[in-house]
Enzyme design. Sequence first.
Site, PDB file in Angstrom:
ATOM      1  N   ASP A  20       0.874  -1.176   0.000  1.00  0.00           N
ATOM      2  CA  ASP A  20       0.000   0.000   0.000  1.00  0.00           C
ATOM      3  C   ASP A  20       0.913   1.229   0.000  1.00  0.00           C
ATOM      4  O   ASP A  20       1.388   1.648  -1.054  1.00  0.00           O
ATOM      5  CB  ASP A  20      -0.910  -0.114   1.232  1.00  0.00           C
ATOM      6  CG  ASP A  20      -2.007   0.930   1.285  1.00  0.00           C
ATOM      7  OD1 ASP A  20      -2.498   1.332   0.228  1.00  0.00           O
ATOM      8  OD2 ASP A  20      -2.375   1.352   2.394  1.00  0.00           O
ATOM      9  N   ILE A  33      -9.854  -3.617   0.399  1.00  0.00           N
ATOM     10  CA  ILE A  33     -10.292  -4.939  -0.052  1.00  0.00           C
ATOM     11  C   ILE A  33     -10.096  -5.993   1.043  1.00  0.00           C
ATOM     12  O   ILE A  33      -9.299  -5.801   1.969  1.00  0.00           O
ATOM     13  CB  ILE A  33      -9.530  -5.373  -1.322  1.00  0.00           C
ATOM     14  CG1 ILE A  33      -8.008  -5.308  -1.078  1.00  0.00           C
ATOM     15  CG2 ILE A  33      -9.853  -4.497  -2.514  1.00  0.00           C
ATOM     16  CD1 ILE A  33      -7.341  -6.545  -1.518  1.00  0.00           C
TER      17      ILE A  33
HETATM   18  P1  IMP Z   1       1.787  -0.412   3.847  1.00  0.00           P
HETATM   19  O1  IMP Z   1       2.838  -0.434   4.902  1.00  0.00           O
HETATM   20  O2  IMP Z   1       1.051   0.904   3.823  1.00  0.00           O
HETATM   21  O3  IMP Z   1       2.291  -0.801   2.475  1.00  0.00           O
HETATM   22  O4  IMP Z   1       0.659  -1.426   4.291  1.00  0.00           O
HETATM   23  C1  IMP Z   1       0.739  -2.765   4.051  1.00  0.00           C
HETATM   24  C2  IMP Z   1      -0.239  -3.497   4.945  1.00  0.00           C
HETATM   25  O5  IMP Z   1      -1.479  -2.785   5.103  1.00  0.00           O
HETATM   26  C3  IMP Z   1      -0.614  -4.822   4.330  1.00  0.00           C
HETATM   27  O6  IMP Z   1       0.300  -5.834   4.676  1.00  0.00           O
HETATM   28  C4  IMP Z   1      -1.997  -5.041   4.870  1.00  0.00           C
HETATM   29  O7  IMP Z   1      -1.920  -5.680   6.119  1.00  0.00           O
HETATM   30  C5  IMP Z   1      -2.566  -3.659   5.048  1.00  0.00           C
HETATM   31  N1  IMP Z   1      -3.461  -3.254   3.942  1.00  0.00           N
HETATM   32  C6  IMP Z   1      -3.257  -2.268   3.048  1.00  0.00           C
HETATM   33  N2  IMP Z   1      -4.293  -2.132   2.206  1.00  0.00           N
HETATM   34  C7  IMP Z   1      -5.177  -3.083   2.567  1.00  0.00           C
HETATM   35  C8  IMP Z   1      -6.477  -3.467   2.063  1.00  0.00           C
HETATM   36  O8  IMP Z   1      -7.041  -2.901   1.092  1.00  0.00           O
HETATM   37  N3  IMP Z   1      -7.098  -4.504   2.704  1.00  0.00           N
HETATM   38  C9  IMP Z   1      -6.527  -5.150   3.760  1.00  0.00           C
HETATM   39  N4  IMP Z   1      -5.332  -4.827   4.258  1.00  0.00           N
HETATM   40  C10 IMP Z   1      -4.654  -3.802   3.670  1.00  0.00           C
END
Ligand code: IMP
Length: 180
Positions: free
Chosen positions: A107, A157
């Site tokens: 994300d 999602i």
């Molecule tokens: P980042 O550190 O912002 O890249 O977040 C990554 C983590 O956020 C993932 O491993 C997920 O646990 C969670 N995450 C991000 N987007 C979603 C989503 O749309 N659905 C469920 N979990 C998400």
Amino acid sequence: MEKTIRIKDKTFAVSIPEADILREVDRVAAELNRDLAGKAPLFLSVLNGSFMFMADLMKRIDIPCEVSFVKLASYQGAKSTGRVKELIGLNENLEGRTVVIVEDIVDSGLTMQRLVEQLAAHRPDKIHIVTLLLKPDRLMVNLDIEYVAMRIPNDFIVGYGLDYDGLGRNYKDIYTVVSD
Ligand code: IMP
Ligand code: MG
């Protein structure tokens, strides 16, 4: 009628059916079989979210490899620096090895960036990144994500391993939130 599920306060509708997911898993597996032949890679699945993707992906990998699992545990930092994620469950010696991180979703990319930093400290030869899902509009950091099964819009999602508040990981399709 479109298939919907209700989790707590939110309603979700199927956005990526299992057959579409598996077609992209096939493609990524073929790329990995081609690119990593002879490297004896260690595939490292990041739990919990990647468990279903990992299983389907590994069934399609036919080069010699090892398969293992790690977890990122959140804890409140000693100082008020916010949430820190600590890598737990790594039992393998990574030195000189080809390591392939298998994630459910990137994300902002902050989680992945921190994981790469922590794994790099173990002196592997090379770290590759595989993710089931990428939200390109949200990516905040400079990461070389070589293998992406699917790029999706910036919507929340669940399903196929991904959760909302711990629920929804068990569904075989991916669902997108439609209303609060
Ligand atoms: P980042 O550190 O912002 O890249 O977040 C990554 C983590 O956020 C993932 O491993 C997920 O646990 C969670 N995450 C991000 N987007 C979603 C989503 O749309 N659905 C469920 N979990 C998400
Ligand atoms: Mg995750």
